[in-house]
Design an enzyme around this catalytic site. Sequence first.
Site, PDB file in Angstrom:
ATOM      1  N   CYS A   1       0.811  -1.283  -0.067  1.00  0.00           N
ATOM      2  CA  CYS A   1       0.033   0.091  -0.096  1.00  0.00           C
ATOM      3  C   CYS A   1       0.973   1.141   0.166  1.00  0.00           C
ATOM      4  CB  CYS A   1      -0.972   0.031   1.244  1.00  0.00           C
ATOM      5  SG  CYS A   1      -1.896   1.560   1.365  1.00  0.00           S
TER       6      CYS A   1
ATOM      7  N   CYS B   1       0.466   3.638   3.247  1.00  0.00           N
ATOM      8  CA  CYS B   1       0.852   2.870   4.347  1.00  0.00           C
ATOM      9  C   CYS B   1       2.385   3.125   4.219  1.00  0.00           C
ATOM     10  CB  CYS B   1       0.653   1.318   4.444  1.00  0.00           C
ATOM     11  SG  CYS B   1      -0.813   0.815   4.964  1.00  0.00           S
TER      12      CYS B   1
ATOM     13  N   GLY C   1     -13.611   6.761  -9.283  1.00  0.00           N
ATOM     14  CA  GLY C   1     -12.222   7.469  -9.398  1.00  0.00           C
ATOM     15  C   GLY C   1     -11.050   7.025  -8.192  1.00  0.00           C
TER      16      GLY C   1
ATOM     17  N   HIS D   1      -9.500  13.773   0.232  1.00  0.00           N
ATOM     18  CA  HIS D   1      -8.865  15.348  -0.714  1.00  0.00           C
ATOM     19  C   HIS D   1      -9.673  16.332  -0.109  1.00  0.00           C
ATOM     20  CE1 HIS D   1      -7.892  12.653  -4.472  1.00  0.00           C
ATOM     21  NE2 HIS D   1      -8.903  11.782  -3.841  1.00  0.00           N
TER      22      HIS D   1
ATOM     23  N   HIS E   1      -8.686   7.800   2.208  1.00  0.00           N
ATOM     24  CA  HIS E   1      -8.473   9.193   2.175  1.00  0.00           C
ATOM     25  C   HIS E   1      -9.191  10.453   1.636  1.00  0.00           C
ATOM     26  CE1 HIS E   1      -7.591   7.447  -1.896  1.00  0.00           C
ATOM     27  NE2 HIS E   1      -7.522   8.388  -2.350  1.00  0.00           N
TER      28      HIS E   1
ATOM     29  N   ASP F   1      -1.154  16.446  -2.223  1.00  0.00           N
ATOM     30  CA  ASP F   1      -1.289  15.342  -3.467  1.00  0.00           C
ATOM     31  C   ASP F   1      -0.293  15.699  -4.609  1.00  0.00           C
ATOM     32  OD1 ASP F   1      -4.036  13.912  -4.498  1.00  0.00           O
ATOM     33  OD2 ASP F   1      -2.459  14.161  -5.990  1.00  0.00           O
TER      34      ASP F   1
HETATM   35  P1  AMP Z   1      -8.080   8.595  -5.400  1.00  0.00           P
HETATM   36  O1  AMP Z   1      -7.992   8.529  -6.946  1.00  0.00           O
HETATM   37  O2  AMP Z   1      -9.025   9.187  -4.976  1.00  0.00           O
HETATM   38  O3  AMP Z   1      -7.879   7.223  -4.928  1.00  0.00           O
HETATM   39  O4  AMP Z   1      -7.002   9.612  -4.978  1.00  0.00           O
HETATM   40  C1  AMP Z   1      -5.226   9.417  -5.080  1.00  0.00           C
HETATM   41  C2  AMP Z   1      -4.523  10.469  -5.111  1.00  0.00           C
HETATM   42  O5  AMP Z   1      -3.420   9.980  -4.576  1.00  0.00           O
HETATM   43  C3  AMP Z   1      -4.536  10.967  -6.391  1.00  0.00           C
HETATM   44  O6  AMP Z   1      -5.063  12.386  -6.584  1.00  0.00           O
HETATM   45  C4  AMP Z   1      -2.963  10.852  -6.616  1.00  0.00           C
HETATM   46  O7  AMP Z   1      -2.719  12.114  -7.363  1.00  0.00           O
HETATM   47  C5  AMP Z   1      -2.454  10.925  -5.228  1.00  0.00           C
HETATM   48  N1  AMP Z   1      -0.969  10.333  -5.192  1.00  0.00           N
HETATM   49  C6  AMP Z   1      -0.687   9.008  -5.655  1.00  0.00           C
HETATM   50  N2  AMP Z   1       0.604   9.050  -5.569  1.00  0.00           N
HETATM   51  C7  AMP Z   1       0.834   9.985  -4.412  1.00  0.00           C
HETATM   52  C8  AMP Z   1       2.047  10.347  -3.729  1.00  0.00           C
HETATM   53  N3  AMP Z   1       3.266   9.450  -3.916  1.00  0.00           N
HETATM   54  N4  AMP Z   1       1.899  11.381  -3.088  1.00  0.00           N
HETATM   55  C9  AMP Z   1       1.139  12.004  -2.794  1.00  0.00           C
HETATM   56  N5  AMP Z   1      -0.257  11.876  -3.581  1.00  0.00           N
HETATM   57  C10 AMP Z   1      -0.046  10.766  -4.357  1.00  0.00           C
HETATM   58 ZN    ZN Z   2      -2.354   1.459   3.755  1.00  0.00          ZN
END
Ligand code: AMP
Ligand code: ZN
Length: 117
Positions: free
Chosen positions: A9, A12, A96, A105, A103, A35
């Site tokens: 993950c 994690c 999405g 946003h 998490h 993000d």
């Molecule tokens: P979701 O699409 O709602 O699952 O959101 C996942 C979010 O995680 C997306 O907006 C990605 O841009 C963000 N994301 C993916 N990898 C990373 C990372 N290493 N650091 C910060 N944000 C990330």
């Molecule tokens: Zn996790």
Amino acid sequence: MAGEAQDDCLFCKIVAGQIPATIVRETDTTVAFRDINPQAPTHVLVIPKAHHKDAAALAAEAPQLAADVLRETRAVADEEKLDSYRTVFNTGSGAGQTVWHAHAHVLGGRGLEWPPG
Ligand code: AMP
Ligand code: ZN
């Protein structure tokens, strides 16, 4: 078991410090970080440190922790000086969700359309 860190993950790994992130707030139970692909001037993710696969699982398995995450979204908005902001939990791939660790946003700093796309 619910809440246990998962080896595969991404979030994690951010909690464990194994992957870098721009952390803006941390509490005993939550981490907030920017993000990597921001969709607004402020785009911060608030996560529980414990692994729960999505917002629904988090609310069912650890309601107090779900409340901690929600409280932190307000704290992030305050730090970013946002009067108006949007809190989004994408739940399921059709909505999405791409990372399977719950998490929120926190989006703000520009006008936000309703309904979202
Ligand atoms: P979701 O699409 O709602 O699952 O959101 C996942 C979010 O995680 C997306 O907006 C990605 O841009 C963000 N994301 C993916 N990898 C990373 C990372 N290493 N650091 C910060 N944000 C990330
Ligand atoms: Zn996790």
